[in-house]
Design a protein around this motif. Structure first.
Motif, PDB file in Angstrom:
ATOM      1  N   GLY A 101       0.805  -1.221   0.000  1.00 16.15           N
ATOM      2  CA  GLY A 101       0.000   0.000   0.000  1.00 16.15           C
ATOM      3  C   GLY A 101       0.835   1.267   0.000  1.00 16.15           C
ATOM      4  N   ARG A 102       2.123   1.135   0.256  1.00 21.63           N
ATOM      5  CA  ARG A 102       3.030   2.289   0.221  1.00 21.63           C
ATOM      6  C   ARG A 102       4.335   1.878  -0.473  1.00 21.63           C
ATOM      7  N   THR A 103       4.189   1.286  -1.641  1.00 17.68           N
ATOM      8  CA  THR A 103       5.372   0.871  -2.401  1.00 17.68           C
ATOM      9  C   THR A 103       5.948   2.056  -3.176  1.00 17.68           C
ATOM     10  N   GLY A 104       7.207   1.922  -3.568  1.00 17.19           N
ATOM     11  CA  GLY A 104       7.866   2.950  -4.368  1.00 17.19           C
ATOM     12  C   GLY A 104       8.540   4.036  -3.560  1.00 17.19           C
ATOM     13  N   PHE A 105       8.495   3.951  -2.218  1.00 14.21           N
ATOM     14  CA  PHE A 105       9.041   5.027  -1.394  1.00 14.21           C
ATOM     15  C   PHE A 105      10.562   5.176  -1.569  1.00 14.21           C
ATOM     16  N   ALA A 106      11.303   4.079  -1.533  1.00 10.29           N
ATOM     17  CA  ALA A 106      12.765   4.180  -1.629  1.00 10.29           C
ATOM     18  C   ALA A 106      13.176   4.802  -2.955  1.00 10.29           C
ATOM     19  N   HIS A 107      12.569   4.337  -4.040  1.00 13.92           N
ATOM     20  CA  HIS A 107      12.885   4.929  -5.343  1.00 13.92           C
ATOM     21  C   HIS A 107      12.453   6.389  -5.387  1.00 13.92           C
ATOM     22  N   PHE A 108      11.322   6.701  -4.759  1.00 14.59           N
ATOM     23  CA  PHE A 108      10.857   8.085  -4.728  1.00 14.59           C
ATOM     24  C   PHE A 108      11.896   8.987  -4.047  1.00 14.59           C
ATOM     25  N   PHE A 109      12.494   8.485  -2.981  1.00 14.52           N
ATOM     26  CA  PHE A 109      13.504   9.280  -2.291  1.00 14.52           C
ATOM     27  C   PHE A 109      14.787   9.417  -3.102  1.00 14.52           C
ATOM     28  N   GLU A 110      15.030   8.476  -3.988  1.00 18.70           N
ATOM     29  CA  GLU A 110      16.161   8.650  -4.913  1.00 18.70           C
ATOM     30  C   GLU A 110      16.020   9.980  -5.648  1.00 18.70           C
ATOM     31  N   HIS A 111      14.783  10.339  -5.976  1.00 19.62           N
ATOM     32  CA  HIS A 111      14.515  11.606  -6.672  1.00 19.62           C
ATOM     33  C   HIS A 111      14.376  12.770  -5.694  1.00 19.62           C
ATOM     34  N   LEU A 112      13.615  12.521  -4.634  1.00 18.11           N
ATOM     35  CA  LEU A 112      13.256  13.614  -3.734  1.00 18.11           C
ATOM     36  C   LEU A 112      14.478  14.260  -3.074  1.00 18.11           C
ATOM     37  N   LEU A 113      15.502  13.479  -2.844  1.00 17.55           N
ATOM     38  CA  LEU A 113      16.672  14.027  -2.155  1.00 17.55           C
ATOM     39  C   LEU A 113      17.582  14.824  -3.068  1.00 17.55           C
ATOM     40  N   PHE A 114      17.107  15.141  -4.260  1.00 18.83           N
ATOM     41  CA  PHE A 114      17.769  16.141  -5.113  1.00 18.83           C
ATOM     42  C   PHE A 114      16.979  17.451  -5.107  1.00 18.83           C
ATOM     43  N   GLU A 115      15.956  17.531  -4.259  1.00 23.25           N
ATOM     44  CA  GLU A 115      15.043  18.673  -4.292  1.00 23.25           C
ATOM     45  C   GLU A 115      15.566  19.916  -3.578  1.00 23.25           C
ATOM     46  N   GLY A 116      16.757  19.860  -3.086  1.00 24.66           N
ATOM     47  CA  GLY A 116      17.281  21.004  -2.368  1.00 24.66           C
ATOM     48  C   GLY A 116      17.283  20.784  -0.870  1.00 24.66           C
ATOM     49  N   THR A 117      17.931  21.682  -0.175  1.00 25.31           N
ATOM     50  CA  THR A 117      18.065  21.558   1.277  1.00 25.31           C
ATOM     51  C   THR A 117      17.816  22.913   1.915  1.00 25.31           C
ATOM     52  N   GLU A 118      17.974  22.957   3.210  1.00 25.47           N
ATOM     53  CA  GLU A 118      17.814  24.235   3.915  1.00 25.47           C
ATOM     54  C   GLU A 118      18.846  25.249   3.447  1.00 25.47           C
ATOM     55  N   ASN A 119      19.960  24.765   2.914  1.00 25.51           N
ATOM     56  CA  ASN A 119      21.031  25.673   2.471  1.00 25.51           C
ATOM     57  C   ASN A 119      21.233  25.649   0.960  1.00 25.51           C
ATOM     58  N   MET A 120      20.282  25.062   0.247  1.00 30.08           N
ATOM     59  CA  MET A 120      20.436  24.928  -1.202  1.00 30.08           C
ATOM     60  C   MET A 120      19.062  25.046  -1.856  1.00 30.08           C
ATOM     61  N   LYS A 121      18.902  25.919  -2.815  1.00 30.24           N
ATOM     62  CA  LYS A 121      17.612  26.122  -3.454  1.00 30.24           C
ATOM     63  C   LYS A 121      17.225  24.906  -4.280  1.00 30.24           C
ATOM     64  N   ARG A 122      15.912  24.744  -4.466  1.00 30.52           N
ATOM     65  CA  ARG A 122      15.445  23.652  -5.317  1.00 30.52           C
ATOM     66  C   ARG A 122      16.063  23.771  -6.701  1.00 30.52           C
ATOM     67  N   GLY A 123      16.550  22.649  -7.216  1.00 34.57           N
ATOM     68  CA  GLY A 123      17.116  22.622  -8.560  1.00 34.57           C
ATOM     69  C   GLY A 123      18.579  22.968  -8.623  1.00 34.57           C
ATOM     70  N   ASP A 124      19.162  23.366  -7.492  1.00 33.51           N
ATOM     71  CA  ASP A 124      20.558  23.807  -7.514  1.00 33.51           C
ATOM     72  C   ASP A 124      21.564  22.666  -7.366  1.00 33.51           C
ATOM     73  N   PHE A 125      21.115  21.503  -6.873  1.00 33.05           N
ATOM     74  CA  PHE A 125      22.056  20.421  -6.599  1.00 33.05           C
ATOM     75  C   PHE A 125      22.865  20.072  -7.856  1.00 33.05           C
ATOM     76  N   MET A 126      22.166  19.775  -8.910  1.00 33.98           N
ATOM     77  CA  MET A 126      22.854  19.352 -10.134  1.00 33.98           C
ATOM     78  C   MET A 126      23.609  20.511 -10.782  1.00 33.98           C
ATOM     79  N   LYS A 127      23.076  21.727 -10.632  1.00 36.80           N
ATOM     80  CA  LYS A 127      23.782  22.896 -11.188  1.00 36.80           C
ATOM     81  C   LYS A 127      25.133  23.072 -10.499  1.00 36.80           C
ATOM     82  N   ILE A 128      25.140  22.885  -9.202  1.00 34.33           N
ATOM     83  CA  ILE A 128      26.389  23.036  -8.449  1.00 34.33           C
ATOM     84  C   ILE A 128      27.393  21.968  -8.889  1.00 34.33           C
ATOM     85  N   VAL A 129      26.903  20.762  -9.056  1.00 35.26           N
ATOM     86  CA  VAL A 129      27.804  19.673  -9.465  1.00 35.26           C
ATOM     87  C   VAL A 129      28.397  19.961 -10.838  1.00 35.26           C
TER      88      VAL A 129
END
Length: 437
Positions: A63-91
Motif C-alpha cells: 500500500g506504500r510501495t515505491g518510497f525508496a525509489h521516490f527518495f532517490e529523486h526527492l533528495l535532489f530537491e534542495g536543502t535548507e542551504n540549497m535552493k530547489r534545482g541547484d544540486f545538479m547545477k552546483i555539481v
C-alpha cells in the motif's frame, strides 16, 4: 535491444563486482554510526564521493510501495542551504557529475569531481543527509517525475514487465514481489508525514556507508568527513525483519501480455539463494557457461546451429535475501515457445548430469578473471564495490579482495550440484510473455 540491456544490467550484479587487484582502504565509524571507507588512488586527479543507504523497496510496506525509489529523486530537491534545482547545477558547474539508483535492497547516491572539489562533494552529501527539504512542493514535483519515468521505462518499454510477473510468483510473502518503481497509486495516496517518517527512519548515519575513492589525502579527508557529517543525528536503530519463504511446490505456469512487443518470449525462473551464499556465485558461473558469450552452450545450439532463437539467455538476478535464476528465449522462424523451453531444459539437464569439460571450465575461469580486472576501473565503481562489501557481506569491506579467490575455488562438481539443487522443474515459474493485441 531494450531486453538485451535489461539482461546485461541484471546479470552484472554483485557477483561480478570485484577486482583481481588488491584494494587498499581505510575504514572507521563516526560517533553517530556513519561508516566511512576511504581509498586512495592518485593515478588521476579525480575523486568519487558516494553514500549507500541500506534501504530499498524491500523496506516498504504493501500500500506504500515505491518510497525508496521516490527518495532517490526527492533528495535532489534542495536543502535548507540549497535552493530547489541547484544540486545538479552546483555539481556540473564545478566539473562533476552525479546520479543515484535504487534496488530492492539499497539506494546509492554519488558524485564524481576533480579531486580539488572533494570538500564540495562532502558538503553536498551531508546536506542531503542533514538538511533535506521534504515538503509538499517537492513531493508533488517528484511524483510527476517518477510517473514519467514509469511511463518511459515500464509502461511503454518492451519486455519491461517480465521481472514483475516472475517476482510475484517467486517471492509471495516477501517485499521482493513488488518492484522498486512501486505503484503510482501508493505514491498518490501517501501523505507528507509518511514521507518524512520514512526518511527519518532509514536515511540516518547508522544505516549508511560513506565511501570516498580517488586522489585524496587520507588524514585531510578524515577531517573533512568529521566537519560535515559528525553533527548528523544518529537516528533510531533499525530492526529489519527476516523473511523465510515456503518452498515452491509444483511448476507455476503463467502468461503475461505486453502491448510494446511483437515477438513473444518464454521465461523459466527459479528461486535462488541470496547474494552472500556461495551457491549464488556458482549460479553466476553457470549462467556464463550457458549464455555468457556467443560461444556459450545455449547460443551455439539455439541461435547458431538450430536457428530457432533470436536471443537466448540465462542470468542470475542477485538480491540480498533471495535471488532469481532466469532463462529466456525469443523465437526465430516461428519456433513454438514450448520447443525453445524444451531445448533450454535439455541443456540444463546436461549440466545436471555431466561435468562440464575441462576446456569449458578453464574458459569460465578466464572470463571471470578478465571481468575482475576490468571491473573497478572507475573510482565510482570501486567506491560502490567497497560499500557493497560492508553493507551486504556482514560488514566485511574486504570482500572486495576475497571474492575472486572464492570464485577460483569453485569446482566443476559444484556447478553440477548447484544446477541439480536449484534448477528443478517442479519448483519454477514458466512465463509465456506474449504481444497484447
Amino acid at each position: 535491444m531494450k531486453l538485451k540491456l535489461l539482461l546485461i544490467a541484471a546479470s552484472s550484479g554483485l557477483f561480478l563486482q570485484t577486482t583481481a587487484q588488491h584494494v587498499k582502504f581505510t575504514e572507521y565509524d563516526l560517533d553517530n554510526g556513519l561508516h566511512v571507507i576511504l581509498h586512495q588512488d592518485k593515478t588521476a586527479p579525480v575523486v568519487a564521493i558516494s553514500v549507500m543507504y541500506h534501504v530499498g523497496s524491500k523496506d516498504e510496506i504493501p500500500g506504500r510501495t515505491g518510497f525508496a525509489h521516490f527518495f532517490e529523486h526527492l533528495l535532489f530537491e534542495g536543502t535548507e542551504n540549497m535552493k530547489r534545482g541547484d544540486f545538479m547545477k552546483i555539481v556540473s558547474s564545478n566539473g562533476g557529475n552525479n546520479n543515484a539508483n535504487t534496488t530492492q535492497d539499497r539506494t546509492f547516491y554519488y558524485e564524481t569531481f576533480p579531486s580539488n572539489q572533494l570538500e564540495l562533494g562532502l558538503w553536498l552529501e551531508s546536506e542531503r543527509m542533514l538538511h533535506p527539504k521534504i515538503e509538499e512542493a517537492g513531493v508533488r514535483t517528484q511524483n510527476e517525475v517518477v510517473k514519467e519515468e514509469k511511463r518511459m521505462r515500464v509502461d511503454n518499454s518492451p519486455y519491461s514487465r517480465y521481472i514483475e510477473a516472475i517476482s510475484a510468483h517467486l517471492f509471495e510473502g516477501h517485499p521482493y514481489r513488488w518492484q522498486p518503481i512501486g505503484a503510482m497509486a501508493d505514491l498518490d495516496a501517501a501523505k507528507l508525514e509518511e514521507f518524512q517518517a520514512f526518511f527519518k527512519k532509514y536515511y540516518v548515519p547508522s544505516n549508511a556507508v560513506l565511501t570516498i575513492a580517488g586522489d585524496i589525502n587520507i588524514e585531510n579527508t578524515k577531517e573533512l568527513v568529521s566537519k560535515y557529517f559528525s553533527e548528523v543525528p544518529k537516528g533510531t536503530p533499525i530492526v529489519k525483519p527476516n523473511y523465510f519463504l515456503k518452498p515452491i511446490s509444483g511448476e507455476i505456469i503463467d502468461t503475461a501480455y505486453d502491448a510494446n512487443i511483437q515477438i513473444p518470449a518464454i521465461f523459466a525462473a527459479y528461486r535462488a539463494p541470496g547474494m552472500k551464499s556461495r551457491d549464488n556465485k556458482v549460479l553466476g558461473m553457470l549462467s556464463t557457461l550457458l549464455s555468457g558469450s556467443g560461444s556459450s552452450r545455449l547460443s551455439i545450439r539455439m541461435v547458431d546451429a538450430q536457428k530457432t532463437a533470436l536471443q537466448v539467455s540465462a542470468f542470475n538476478f542477485t538480491l540480498e535475501d533471495y535471488g532469481m535464476y532466469i532463462t529466456l528465449a525469443l523465437p526465430a522462424n516461428n519456433t513454438p515457445l514450448k520447443d525453445l523451453l524444451a531445448d533450454i531444459d535439455e541443456e540444463v539437464t546436461r549440466v545436471q548430469n555431466e561435468l562440464i569439460t575441462e576446456k569449458e571450465f578453464k574458459k569460465l575461469q578466464n572470463q571471470f578473471e578478465n571481468a575482475f580486472v576490468s571491473t573497478n576501473s572507475s573510482m565510482i565503481g570501486l567506491a560502490e564495490n567497497l560499500a557493497n562489501g560492508y553493507t551486504f557481506e556482514n560488514k566485511n569491506t574486504n570482500a572486495v579482495n576475497e571474492q575472486l579467490k572464492e570464485i577460483q575455488s569453485i569446482t566443476r562438481e559444484e556447478i553440477r550440484e548447484v544446477a541439480r539443487k536449484y534448477l528443478q522443474k517442479d519448483s519454477r515459474v514458466v512465463l509465456y510473455y506474449l504481444p497484447k493485441k
